[in-house]
Design an enzyme around this catalytic site. Structure first.
Site, PDB file in Angstrom:
ATOM      1  N   CYS A  74       0.872  -1.185   0.000  1.00  0.00           N
ATOM      2  CA  CYS A  74       0.000   0.000   0.000  1.00  0.00           C
ATOM      3  C   CYS A  74       0.903   1.227   0.000  1.00  0.00           C
ATOM      4  CB  CYS A  74      -0.883  -0.026   1.238  1.00  0.00           C
ATOM      5  SG  CYS A  74      -1.825   1.483   1.486  1.00  0.00           S
ATOM      6  N   CYS A  77      -2.979  15.182   3.157  1.00  0.00           N
ATOM      7  CA  CYS A  77      -4.091  15.114   2.208  1.00  0.00           C
ATOM      8  C   CYS A  77      -5.009  16.300   2.450  1.00  0.00           C
ATOM      9  CB  CYS A  77      -4.868  13.812   2.398  1.00  0.00           C
ATOM     10  SG  CYS A  77      -6.222  13.617   1.216  1.00  0.00           S
ATOM     11  N   CYS A  83     -11.247  13.742   5.056  1.00  0.00           N
ATOM     12  CA  CYS A  83     -12.276  12.769   5.430  1.00  0.00           C
ATOM     13  C   CYS A  83     -12.289  12.698   6.953  1.00  0.00           C
ATOM     14  CB  CYS A  83     -11.986  11.406   4.813  1.00  0.00           C
ATOM     15  SG  CYS A  83     -11.957  11.486   3.009  1.00  0.00           S
ATOM     16  N   GLU A 131      -4.700  11.498  -1.608  1.00  0.00           N
ATOM     17  CA  GLU A 131      -5.691  11.138  -2.629  1.00  0.00           C
ATOM     18  C   GLU A 131      -4.927  10.971  -3.957  1.00  0.00           C
ATOM     19  OE1 GLU A 131      -9.133  10.551  -3.414  1.00  0.00           O
ATOM     20  OE2 GLU A 131      -8.143  10.406  -5.354  1.00  0.00           O
ATOM     21  N   SER A 142      -7.007   3.907  -5.682  1.00  0.00           N
ATOM     22  CA  SER A 142      -8.186   4.202  -4.876  1.00  0.00           C
ATOM     23  C   SER A 142      -8.478   5.699  -4.913  1.00  0.00           C
ATOM     24  CB  SER A 142      -7.915   3.780  -3.434  1.00  0.00           C
ATOM     25  OG  SER A 142      -8.976   4.177  -2.615  1.00  0.00           O
ATOM     26  N   LEU A 165     -16.266   4.557  -0.670  1.00  0.00           N
ATOM     27  CA  LEU A 165     -17.652   5.017  -0.611  1.00  0.00           C
ATOM     28  C   LEU A 165     -18.056   5.400   0.820  1.00  0.00           C
ATOM     29  CD1 LEU A 165     -20.019   5.404  -2.553  1.00  0.00           C
ATOM     30  CD2 LEU A 165     -20.786   3.104  -1.946  1.00  0.00           C
ATOM     31  N   HIS A 166     -18.038   4.433   1.708  1.00  0.00           N
ATOM     32  CA  HIS A 166     -18.191   4.655   3.156  1.00  0.00           C
ATOM     33  C   HIS A 166     -19.550   5.159   3.621  1.00  0.00           C
ATOM     34  CE1 HIS A 166     -13.993   3.902   2.956  1.00  0.00           C
ATOM     35  NE2 HIS A 166     -13.603   5.130   2.712  1.00  0.00           N
TER      36      HIS A 166
HETATM   37  S1  SF4 Z   1      -9.257   8.907   3.507  1.00  0.00           S
HETATM   38 FE1  SF4 Z   1      -7.827   9.277   1.826  1.00  0.00          FE
HETATM   39  S2  SF4 Z   1      -8.748  10.992   0.690  1.00  0.00           S
HETATM   40 FE2  SF4 Z   1      -9.710  10.968   2.723  1.00  0.00          FE
HETATM   41  S3  SF4 Z   1      -8.452  12.383   3.971  1.00  0.00           S
HETATM   42 FE3  SF4 Z   1      -7.645  10.285   4.259  1.00  0.00          FE
HETATM   43  S4  SF4 Z   1      -5.971  10.113   2.784  1.00  0.00           S
HETATM   44 FE4  SF4 Z   1      -7.268  11.847   2.150  1.00  0.00          FE
END
Ligand code: SF4
Length: 356
Positions: free
Chosen positions: A116, A123, A127, A173, A204, A228-229
């Site tokens: 990974c 980021c 999220c 991302e 992803s 998606l979540h």
């Molecule tokens: S889940 Fe992924 S896209 Fe969302 S804040 Fe974390 S690293 Fe960024």
């Protein structure tokens, strides 16, 4: 070739790991070296795993002694490696040239090894359940910093696995850094390099719709995973704020188009948050989404992150959700946690897809 005949570099030597074979050919040509030397160097580094030019014995001695002046073979320093109690999961912390740190995770299952990798330092997408999101965006990674993560983990595992998968699912991302990500994929794909087939690479995204469309046009044939979540826009706006820009309907349409163009099913990643998105109604809606396109659903019981209040559902709740979903959705897997807190460090909270 003698050191004297190598046209000297004018600035710092670029990283070997950011150069496609074609670019390396042009690079060495620019320094007065026949292009076929690039092919030999690629084979040494990616197939024989020799990075010290002095050990590249089919290159002329003078070139071996001077090539570091035009090409940097160094990998970032590995600041630390953490191993899970079962020994199957490793988290690597790499210190980049500017001092920034990124994390990569390797996971071994009975069937394969999965790496990974991160695509950004921090980021911007914030999220609400994600440790990386708390950092904000520091910068994009460059292609060589992405490839270097694979080389570091391959070195650690001794390159004993002739099959390993890569998921762009670490910090950041990936589709917000599309140019470097696609460049790194091309380097990893090279048949004279690591020769990593498209079926073994998954990118992803949290839902950048225009970049999903762009990725489809690039004809890289890599797998796509959608984080998606949530099954309603109201909840997804809260969990994955980029949903306000590209809501679930637009995202699923883009995922379906990607699947059609590339000929691969899309993975719908669904992190189960206790009491938040794990109701039977959520399972029913998720099943409907999954039936709309060639897909599989990957359920990931949440790994708690210090400083965030989200909770992991009970094993019974996870099982009930999966059982409700299973007969209705085309394919469902449940990610059983490996490495506990190690996964929590991975940007998308363990959303790895070794089955991809
Ligand atoms: S889940 Fe992924 S896209 Fe969302 S804040 Fe974390 S690293 Fe960024």
């Amino acid at each position: 070739m003698t050191p004297a005949s190598l046209v000297p570099a004018t600035g710092p030597a670029p990283s070997f790991f950011g150069m496609s074979r074609d670019r390396l050919r042009r690079h060495v040509l620019g320094h007065g070296v026949p292009a076929f030397r690039a092919e030999q160097m690629y084979a040494w580094v990616y197939q024989k795993h020799v990075r010290d030019p002095l050990g590249m014995t089919n290159l002329p001695r003078g070139f071996r002694e001077s090539v570091s002046g035009i090409c940097d073979f160094a990998l970032p320093e590995t600041a630390s490696v953490h191993k899970s109690p079962d020994g199957n999961t490793h988290k690597f912390v790499l210190r980049l040239a500017d001092g920034a740190r990124v994390e990569s995770v390797s996971m071994r299952t009975p069937r394969r090894l999965t790496f990974c990798i991160s695509s950004q330092v921090g980021c911007a997408l914030k999220c609400s359940f994600c440790a990386t999101g708390l950092m904000g965006l520091k910068r994009n990674l460059r292609a060589h910093e992405i490839v270097a993560q694979v080389m570091t983990m391959g070195d650690h595992h001794g390159w004993r696995d002739d099959r390993f998968n890569i998921v762009y699912m670490g910090m950041g991302e990936p589709l917000a850094n599309l140019a470097a990500v696609t460049e790194s994929i091309r380097i990893l794909h090279d048949e004279r390099g690591l020769n990593l087939g498209a079926r073994r690479v998954t990118v992803s995204t949290s839902g950048l719709v225009p970049q999903i469309e762009e990725l489809a046009k690039l004809d890289l044939q890599v797998g796509l995973a959608i984080s998606l979540h949530a099954t309603t826009d109201e909840l997804r706006d809260e969990l994955v704020p980029v949903n306000k820009r590209w809501p679930i309907r637009m995202l699923l349409d883009a995922a379906r188009d990607y699947s059609r163009t590339v000929g691969r099913r899309v993975t719908l990643e669904y992190t189960l948050l206790g009491g938040v998105n794990d109701s039977m109604e959520d399972a029913d809606r998720l099943a409907e989404f999954a039936r709309e396109l060639p897909s599989k659903v990957n359920l990931i019981p949440y790994n708690p992150v210090p400083g965030l209040d989200w909770k992991r559902p009970s094993p019974a709740a996870v099982e009930a959700f999966a059982e409700r979903l299973y007969p209705r959705a085309p394919a469902v897997t449940v990610r059983h946690t490996q490495g506990g807190e190690i996964w929590a460090a991975c940007g998308q909270l363990g959303g790895l897809t070794p089955e991809a």
